[in-house]
Design a protein around this motif. Structure first.
Motif, mmCIF file in Angstrom:
data_model
loop_
_atom_site.group_PDB
_atom_site.id
_atom_site.type_symbol
_atom_site.label_atom_id
_atom_site.label_comp_id
_atom_site.label_asym_id
_atom_site.label_seq_id
_atom_site.Cartn_x
_atom_site.Cartn_y
_atom_site.Cartn_z
ATOM 1 N N LEU A 1 -3.446 -2.072 13.757
ATOM 2 C CA LEU A 1 -3.765 -1.905 15.175
ATOM 3 C C LEU A 1 -4.190 -3.231 15.799
ATOM 4 N N ALA A 2 -4.888 -4.036 15.018
ATOM 5 C CA ALA A 2 -5.321 -5.335 15.537
ATOM 6 C C ALA A 2 -4.116 -6.198 15.907
ATOM 7 N N SER A 3 -3.057 -6.144 15.101
ATOM 8 C CA SER A 3 -1.874 -6.949 15.414
ATOM 9 C C SER A 3 -1.221 -6.484 16.713
ATOM 10 N N ARG A 4 -1.231 -5.179 16.973
ATOM 11 C CA ARG A 4 -0.688 -4.660 18.230
ATOM 12 C C ARG A 4 -1.551 -5.104 19.410
ATOM 13 N N ARG A 5 -2.861 -5.083 19.207
ATOM 14 C CA ARG A 5 -3.768 -5.525 20.268
ATOM 15 C C ARG A 5 -3.559 -7.008 20.565
ATOM 16 N N HIS A 6 -3.422 -7.801 19.521
ATOM 17 C CA HIS A 6 -3.246 -9.248 19.694
ATOM 18 C C HIS A 6 -1.927 -9.547 20.414
ATOM 19 N N ARG A 7 -0.868 -8.777 20.102
ATOM 20 C CA ARG A 7 0.400 -9.008 20.776
ATOM 21 C C ARG A 7 0.289 -8.731 22.277
ATOM 22 N N LEU A 8 -0.395 -7.647 22.642
ATOM 23 C CA LEU A 8 -0.583 -7.335 24.064
ATOM 24 C C LEU A 8 -1.452 -8.396 24.730
ATOM 25 N N GLN A 9 -2.474 -8.833 24.049
ATOM 26 C CA GLN A 9 -3.329 -9.883 24.584
ATOM 27 C C GLN A 9 -2.529 -11.170 24.816
ATOM 28 N N LEU B 1 -7.318 -5.754 30.608
ATOM 29 C CA LEU B 1 -8.022 -6.373 29.491
ATOM 30 C C LEU B 1 -9.388 -5.745 29.265
ATOM 31 N N ARG B 2 -10.061 -5.369 30.355
ATOM 32 C CA ARG B 2 -11.394 -4.774 30.221
ATOM 33 C C ARG B 2 -11.371 -3.454 29.446
ATOM 34 N N ASP B 3 -10.216 -2.787 29.422
ATOM 35 C CA ASP B 3 -10.124 -1.493 28.750
ATOM 36 C C ASP B 3 -9.449 -1.569 27.387
ATOM 37 N N LEU B 4 -9.119 -2.765 26.936
ATOM 38 C CA LEU B 4 -8.496 -2.887 25.617
ATOM 39 C C LEU B 4 -9.477 -2.423 24.545
ATOM 40 N N PRO B 5 -9.080 -1.491 23.701
ATOM 41 C CA PRO B 5 -10.004 -1.007 22.680
ATOM 42 C C PRO B 5 -10.140 -2.009 21.542
ATOM 43 N N PRO B 6 -11.280 -2.043 20.877
ATOM 44 C CA PRO B 6 -11.398 -2.895 19.681
ATOM 45 C C PRO B 6 -10.554 -2.317 18.554
ATOM 46 N N ALA C 1 -1.876 3.144 26.353
ATOM 47 C CA ALA C 1 -2.139 3.324 27.788
ATOM 48 C C ALA C 1 -2.301 1.976 28.476
ATOM 49 N N CYS C 2 -2.991 1.058 27.824
ATOM 50 C CA CYS C 2 -3.152 -0.288 28.397
ATOM 51 C C CYS C 2 -1.807 -1.008 28.511
ATOM 52 N N ARG C 3 -0.983 -0.858 27.482
ATOM 53 C CA ARG C 3 0.338 -1.485 27.520
ATOM 54 C C ARG C 3 1.161 -0.945 28.683
ATOM 55 N N GLU C 4 1.108 0.366 28.892
ATOM 56 C CA GLU C 4 1.850 0.983 29.999
ATOM 57 C C GLU C 4 1.329 0.493 31.338
ATOM 58 N N ARG C 5 0.037 0.393 31.482
ATOM 59 C CA ARG C 5 -0.545 -0.083 32.741
ATOM 60 C C ARG C 5 -0.116 -1.518 33.034
ATOM 61 N N PHE C 6 -0.162 -2.357 32.010
ATOM 62 C CA PHE C 6 0.245 -3.750 32.189
ATOM 63 C C PHE C 6 1.731 -3.835 32.535
ATOM 64 N N ALA C 7 2.557 -3.036 31.849
ATOM 65 C CA ALA C 7 4.001 -3.037 32.125
ATOM 66 C C ALA C 7 4.296 -2.546 33.535
ATOM 67 N N ASN C 8 3.421 -1.693 34.069
ATOM 68 C CA ASN C 8 3.625 -1.151 35.419
ATOM 69 C C ASN C 8 3.019 -2.028 36.507
ATOM 70 N N GLY C 9 2.521 -3.215 36.130
ATOM 71 C CA GLY C 9 2.108 -4.176 37.141
ATOM 72 C C GLY C 9 0.631 -4.243 37.445
#
Length: 552
Positions: A247-255, A235-240, A220-228
């Motif tokens: 999952l951590a590697s996916r989070r780090h890539r988005l970050q 970033l405030r809603d990125l899950p740990p 969901a965060c990735r979609e929101r970021f992709a949509n502008g």
């Protein structure tokens, strides 16, 4: 193929196979709604189950009844009734103006809103904007028709309310949103063939419900970021994801992607904070660059020195060496002597530009081919394919977390830092064949080329490899050189699968070869190409850089 062509309910069988798989392997991770769905779905009439699956496999959640005619299902309204009774489909959903414009065609909208003249001929998007202020309320299609045209609605609209749940089940099965239900059909038709890996029922992509929820939140965060949406809001809603390396590697890539965005906006403090807190490859080098851009050359040089002491990869070391002289100049440090690179053969060609094809690699390939040698355009295909065929058994070793459904193109942990380490013994056995005097590696590669032909692999380029090219490679490339290629690919799978030279030239009678990187007018060597060229030169593997200019 028989399954798809002869069984009209093939898609329902596939869907039910997924549900059975999930019930067997993931029951302890399912929530109450998902368990209820599995039980209630099985009790539905076949036409109702088939209609739900047809809708779930299509895009969107709003469907016109007139577009849901399937011979094997029969009457759509009859099939829909049990689904509506369960609340899985809404047969009269409230539609916003945007929904209405999405499901109805332009002539229907013109009739519904009584468009005349210029309004009728206007673009659909302009019609929508002209009506938006006057129609803020969502209404069922029948009420839209009464309020506007005073007539019967042009169709019946169904809202599939179970799409989020079906998407979650698809995620649980595949472990990603990249793959979808079409994998079954492509496999049944033989378009995709997958390696059959033995793995126990305990082999799962998700270990806990928290993993599933974290993946969904991350998506969901990735979609929101992709949509502008602003990066800092997302970033405030990125899950740990500290308890799950995948999952951590996916989070780090988005970050990392959000940090890049902030860097482009010249928000240096925010970008630096994200880069410093991100272990994704390349983040540390970007942090140094951000410090430099924000006039903190001293801090940048200190971080560079720390990174040079233990580079994360060849790619990072290459970037650091490029930045170091510039930072040293800014700080007034003495210039360091450059380390001479291994010499690389250079070939300069001036050839006439073809009238019909200016593909520089093809021009050079044809020019260099002669009676004694053959030149192929292979780029990354040949070396990766030889590696993939030699190490097939190691790549498809059924270790925990690598395979958990029948449609894997490759191991799920292919780009993990410990991909090689987790299979060290298997890869060592594969590469040891290259040290044998009996040429056993050739038999392995030939066997896998025949036995595994056209099966999905993250390394083998089936469309670029034929028996002739394979035999030339096995005859002309020394085992020691092939081993060097394999070792470097394994050292960093993500970075080192690309950057190989464009062409390879074989002299069969002399049992030798050379690789050729081609650069046309104005083109330059990319970083990954420079690293491969340097590696080959360092280990005395024949490589040439060809610079082509068009002759006047």
């Amino acid at each position: 193929m028989v399954k798809v062509l002869d069984n009209p309910f093939y898609y329902l069988d596939n869907f039910q196979q997924v549900l059975q798989w999930i019930a067997t392997r993931y029951d302890d991770l399912l929530d109450a709604d998902e368990r209820a769905f599995l039980a209630q779905f099985a009790a539905l009439p076949q036409p109702s189950r088939a209609l739900l699956v047809r809708m779930a496999m299509r895009k969107g959640v709003l469907f016109r009844a007139s577009k849901l005619h399937y011979p094997e299902i029969g009457d759509t309204a009859t099939a829909c009734a049990p689904l509506a009774a369960l609340g899985w489909i809404d047969p009269a959903p409230a539609l916003t103006l945007d929904d209405l414009f999405a499901v109805l065609q332009k002539p229907e909208l013109a009739q519904l809103f009584a468009f005349k003249g210029a309004d009728k001929s206007a673009r659909k998007a302009d019609q929508l904007e002209a009506l938006r202020a006057r129609h803020p309320t969502a209404l069922p299609l029948a009420e839209w028709a009464i309020q506007t045209a005073g007539a019967a609605p042009p169709d019946v609209i169904y809202h599939l309310r179970m799409q989020p749940l079906c998407d979650r089940l698809r995620l649980i099965f595949f472990g990603n949103f990249r793959q979808d239900w079409s994998e079954f059909v492509l496999s049944d038709l033989g378009i995709y063939q997958y390696e059959q890996v033995d793995f126990p029922p305990s082999a799962r992509g998700f270990r806990s419900r928290a993993d599933i929820d974290a993946y969904l939140a991350l998506h969901a965060c990735r979609e929101r970021f992709a949509n502008g949406e602003p990066a800092l809001d997302v970033l405030r809603d990125l899950p740990p994801a500290d308890d799950n390396d995948w999952l951590a590697s996916r989070r780090h890539r988005l970050q990392f992607q959000m940090a890049q965005h902030l860097e482009k906006q010249q928000d240096w403090p925010a970008a630096l904070t994200l880069y410093r807190d991100c272990p994704y490859p390349g983040a540390r080098a970007r942090a140094i660059r951000v410090l430099e851009k924000s006039d903190a050359a001293g801090a940048a040089f200190a971080l560079l020195a720390e990174a040079m002491a233990a580079p994360e990869s060849e790619a990072e070391r290459q970037q650091l060496l490029r930045m170091a002289p510039r930072l040293r100049r800014k700080l007034g440090h003495p210039k360091e002597a450059a380390v001479p690179a291994a010499p690389v053969v250079r070939l300069d060609l001036a050839l006439p530009m073809p009238a019909d094809n200016c593909w520089v690699e093809g021009v050079v390939r044809d020019h260099l081919s002669d009676a004694t040698s053959t030149v192929y355009y292979v780029e990354n295909a040949l070396a990766n394919s030889l590696f993939g065929l030699l190490c097939w058994d190691a790549i498809f070793t059924p270790i925990p977390g690598a395979f958990f459904h029948p449609f894997h193109h490759g191991p799920a942990d292919l780009y993990a830092a410990d991909f090689h380490a987790r299979r060290a013994g298997q890869f060592a056995a594969c590469l040891a064949q290259l040290d044998d005097d009996d040429g056993r590696y050739r038999d392995t590669i030939r066997h896998n080329f025949a036995a595994k032909f056209n099966r999905q692999s993250p390394f083998v380029y089936w469309s670029a490899l034929d028996a002739t090219l394979l035999e030339l490679a096995l005859d002309c490339i020394p085992a020691a050189h092939l081993k060097r290629w394999c070792e470097r690919i394994l050292a960093d799978v993500s970075a080192n699968r690309s950057g190989f030279p464009d062409l390879i030239q074989f002299w069969p009678e002399q049992r030798r070869y050379q690789m050729i990187e081609v650069k046309g007018p104005g083109d330059r060597l990319q970083d990954n190409q420079l690293r491969w060229i340097a590696y080959c030169a360092e280990h005395a593997m024949p490589i040439t850089v060809c610079y082509l200019q068009w002759a006047a």
